[in-house]
Design a protein around this motif. Structure first.
Motif, PDB file in Angstrom:
ATOM      1  N   ARG A 195       0.826  -1.206   0.000  1.00 13.10           N
ATOM      2  CA  ARG A 195       0.000   0.000   0.000  1.00 13.10           C
ATOM      3  C   ARG A 195       0.859   1.254   0.000  1.00 13.10           C
ATOM      4  N   ILE A 196       1.895   1.300   0.817  1.00  7.23           N
ATOM      5  CA  ILE A 196       2.694   2.508   0.970  1.00  7.23           C
ATOM      6  C   ILE A 196       3.663   2.697  -0.192  1.00  7.23           C
ATOM      7  N   THR A 197       4.203   1.623  -0.735  1.00  8.25           N
ATOM      8  CA  THR A 197       5.179   1.744  -1.818  1.00  8.25           C
ATOM      9  C   THR A 197       4.539   1.861  -3.187  1.00  8.25           C
ATOM     10  N   VAL A 198       3.335   1.326  -3.356  1.00  8.84           N
ATOM     11  CA  VAL A 198       2.722   1.282  -4.687  1.00  8.84           C
ATOM     12  C   VAL A 198       1.269   1.761  -4.684  1.00  8.84           C
ATOM     13  N   GLY A 199       0.459   1.216  -3.797  1.00  7.94           N
ATOM     14  CA  GLY A 199      -0.986   1.387  -3.894  1.00  7.94           C
ATOM     15  C   GLY A 199      -1.488   2.803  -3.752  1.00  7.94           C
ATOM     16  N   ALA A 200      -0.995   3.532  -2.756  1.00  6.59           N
ATOM     17  CA  ALA A 200      -1.479   4.907  -2.553  1.00  6.59           C
ATOM     18  C   ALA A 200      -1.141   5.777  -3.754  1.00  6.59           C
ATOM     19  N   PHE A 201       0.050   5.595  -4.306  1.00  8.32           N
ATOM     20  CA  PHE A 201       0.466   6.338  -5.494  1.00  8.32           C
ATOM     21  C   PHE A 201      -0.467   6.027  -6.666  1.00  8.32           C
ATOM     22  N   GLN A 202      -0.825   4.758  -6.825  1.00  6.41           N
ATOM     23  CA  GLN A 202      -1.700   4.376  -7.931  1.00  6.41           C
ATOM     24  C   GLN A 202      -3.114   4.907  -7.777  1.00  6.41           C
ATOM     25  N   ASP A 203      -3.542   5.183  -6.549  1.00  9.36           N
ATOM     26  CA  ASP A 203      -4.842   5.846  -6.373  1.00  9.36           C
ATOM     27  C   ASP A 203      -4.864   7.161  -7.143  1.00  9.36           C
ATOM     28  N   LEU A 204      -3.787   7.924  -7.040  1.00 10.79           N
ATOM     29  CA  LEU A 204      -3.715   9.246  -7.649  1.00 10.79           C
ATOM     30  C   LEU A 204      -3.318   9.189  -9.116  1.00 10.79           C
ATOM     31  N   PHE A 205      -2.437   8.239  -9.457  1.00  9.52           N
ATOM     32  CA  PHE A 205      -1.877   8.190 -10.806  1.00  9.52           C
ATOM     33  C   PHE A 205      -1.933   6.759 -11.342  1.00  9.52           C
ATOM     34  N   PRO A 206      -3.136   6.250 -11.607  1.00  7.29           N
ATOM     35  CA  PRO A 206      -3.267   4.846 -12.032  1.00  7.29           C
ATOM     36  C   PRO A 206      -2.619   4.561 -13.376  1.00  7.29           C
ATOM     37  N   GLU A 207      -2.401   5.608 -14.173  1.00  6.21           N
ATOM     38  CA  GLU A 207      -1.871   5.384 -15.520  1.00  6.21           C
ATOM     39  C   GLU A 207      -0.418   4.930 -15.524  1.00  6.21           C
ATOM     40  N   VAL A 208       0.284   5.030 -14.399  1.00  6.86           N
ATOM     41  CA  VAL A 208       1.699   4.634 -14.400  1.00  6.86           C
ATOM     42  C   VAL A 208       1.877   3.128 -14.461  1.00  6.86           C
ATOM     43  N   GLY A 209       0.815   2.373 -14.173  1.00  8.64           N
ATOM     44  CA  GLY A 209       0.906   0.925 -14.267  1.00  8.64           C
ATOM     45  C   GLY A 209       1.669   0.300 -13.125  1.00  8.64           C
ATOM     46  N   GLU A 210       1.965  -0.971 -13.283  1.00 11.33           N
ATOM     47  CA  GLU A 210       2.612  -1.758 -12.238  1.00 11.33           C
ATOM     48  C   GLU A 210       4.127  -1.662 -12.330  1.00 11.33           C
ATOM     49  N   PRO A 211       4.803  -1.488 -11.204  1.00  8.87           N
ATOM     50  CA  PRO A 211       6.256  -1.597 -11.197  1.00  8.87           C
ATOM     51  C   PRO A 211       6.681  -3.047 -11.324  1.00  8.87           C
ATOM     52  N   PRO A 212       7.946  -3.311 -11.572  1.00  9.23           N
ATOM     53  CA  PRO A 212       8.393  -4.710 -11.541  1.00  9.23           C
ATOM     54  C   PRO A 212       8.091  -5.334 -10.178  1.00  9.23           C
ATOM     55  N   ALA A 213       7.975  -6.650 -10.172  1.00  8.42           N
ATOM     56  CA  ALA A 213       7.710  -7.348  -8.912  1.00  8.42           C
ATOM     57  C   ALA A 213       8.937  -7.254  -8.009  1.00  8.42           C
ATOM     58  N   ASP A 214       8.690  -7.178  -6.699  1.00  9.96           N
ATOM     59  CA  ASP A 214       9.803  -7.225  -5.760  1.00  9.96           C
ATOM     60  C   ASP A 214      10.622  -8.492  -6.015  1.00  9.96           C
ATOM     61  N   GLU A 215      11.918  -8.360  -5.891  1.00 11.52           N
ATOM     62  CA  GLU A 215      12.821  -9.479  -6.191  1.00 11.52           C
ATOM     63  C   GLU A 215      13.180 -10.214  -4.907  1.00 11.52           C
ATOM     64  N   TYR A 216      12.962 -11.550  -4.886  1.00 11.53           N
ATOM     65  CA  TYR A 216      13.184 -12.350  -3.694  1.00 11.53           C
ATOM     66  C   TYR A 216      14.431 -13.214  -3.856  1.00 11.53           C
TER      67      TYR A 216
END
Length: 378
Positions: free
Chosen positions: A357-378
């Motif tokens: 939510r803090i790293t991706v989701g809240a930002f996407q609320d405001l700017f959904p057009e940026v799409g998904e970042p790469p998946a976290d690397e494990y």
């Protein structure tokens, strides 16, 4: 729970260094000469704005023989180059970012309506061509003239048509203008932002300054540096309160506010304090709101932070879901060069849904057009 090796995040705060000849290239000389300009020296900077001069201290170079320019360019190679910037973002694990001006922030101290309107238009045209068009991952904020509300409305609508998704406003209006809580005066601007789906982006520490009153040093003596740094955060909180208590967010339920670089733990406290004032002093309260002030804050206001270890708890334990992380690239108080270290310190012990939510989701609320970042690397 597996801990990722690399955490990817969006950034709710960064800055772009404008070229020194930006205004010379885009404005008549009589106007360009009065636009903000910076000269850096050993240990200090002189900023000239519309005939006013401001001096502020800067970090001094060490014993390496490097100049201040050498240090700035080494610190963040993509500070004024979108190609290098995207390389920096990939290395740091940042997908998309909101970008604010640098020298352009000083435009809020201009006193001439003609100069302000022409200057912000030139700045916005440049940012569209140089930043926005470089990559959909870079989201510049449109600068707005506040010396006349009609000028502000016109520039918001012009920039929205160009593709801007956020408009930068300083955390206080220029001297002589009505404060933000005078809703009848500013309502056309709030309407324009809402109708164009433009995020209202306040950046802390951007209050207009006057050469006669000095710049940025409220406190002197022991502790002055930390006191002055800390007090810059309060402007964003005051602007938020003005927007809520005046009824601006009540009248514009689709308007969203982003307060950048001011931390995030203040949200729950501020909401409680406004609720108490609204309830306990109700017979004095005007206007009456359709719901408690804290609810507007939790629903329509977002905040970005860099290092604050308590900001994660504001979302996880205090219920403010609109907390987002920001890098403040390329500033000294930002995370460039240690972004992954910072993200791991913040989120290694946090649940996956809180981190997301803090790293991706809240930002996407405001700017959904940026799409998904790469998946976290494990």
């Amino acid at each position: 729970m597996a801990i990722p090796k690399k955490i990817w995040a969006n950034s709710g705060d960064s800055h772009f260094l404008e070229p020194p000849d930006l205004f010379d290239e885009r404005l008549p000389k009589a106007l360009a000469d009065r636009m903000p300009k910076s000269q850096k020296f050993d240990g200090y900077e002189i900023v000239t704005v519309d005939g006013q001069q401001f001096r502020r201290n800067m970090p001094k170079p060490g014993n390496t023989g490097e100049t201040m320019s050498d240090i700035v360019n080494k610190r963040a190679p993509g500070a004024n180059d979108p190609v290098l910037r995207l390389q920096d973002l990939d290395e740091e694990g940042i997908w998309a970012e909101v970008t604010f001006p640098s020298i352009g922030i000083w435009a809020s101290s201009i006193k001439s309506r003609e100069l302000m309107a022409s200057g912000v238009a030139a700045l916005n045209d440049w940012a569209k061509e140089y930043i926005m068009d470089a990559s959909p991952r870079l989201l510049p904020t449109a600068s707005v003239s506040l010396l006349d509300v009609d000028d502000a409305v016109a520039e918001v609508r012009r920039c929205a048509a160009m593709g801007y998704r956020a408009a930068f406003l300083p955390t206080a209006v220029p001297p002589g203008q009505k404060p933000y809580h005078y809703i009848d005066y500013w309502n056309p601007l709030w309407t324009a932002l809402e109708e164009t789906n433009t995020v209202l982006a306040f950046h802390i520490g951007t209050e207009p300054v006057d050469a006669d009153k000095g710049f940025g040093q409220v406190f002197r003596g022991p502790g002055g540096a930390v006191l002055n740094y800390t007090q810059t955060t309060f402007g964003g909180q005051i602007s938020t309160m003005q927007m809520i208590t005046s009824g601006a967010l009540d009248q514009h339920p689709d308007l969203r506010i982003l307060v950048s670089e001011g931390g995030a733990t203040w949200g729950p406290f501020l909401g409680d304090r406004m609720n108490e004032g609204y309830r306990q002093h109700g017979k004095y309260v005007r206007p009456q709101l359709s719901k408690p002030p804290k609810q507007f804050l939790y629903e329509q206001v977002y905040a970005s932070f860099q290092h604050d270890e308590t900001a994660v708890g504001a979302m996880q334990h205090l219920g403010w879901n609109n907390v987002m992380w920001g890098s403040d690239y390329p500033h000294l108080e930002g995370t460039y060069g240690h972004t992954q270290k910072t993200l791991h310190e913040l989120f290694d012990d946090a649940p996956d849904d809180v981190r997301r939510r803090i790293t991706v989701g809240a930002f996407q609320d405001l700017f959904p057009e940026v799409g998904e970042p790469p998946a976290d690397e494990y």
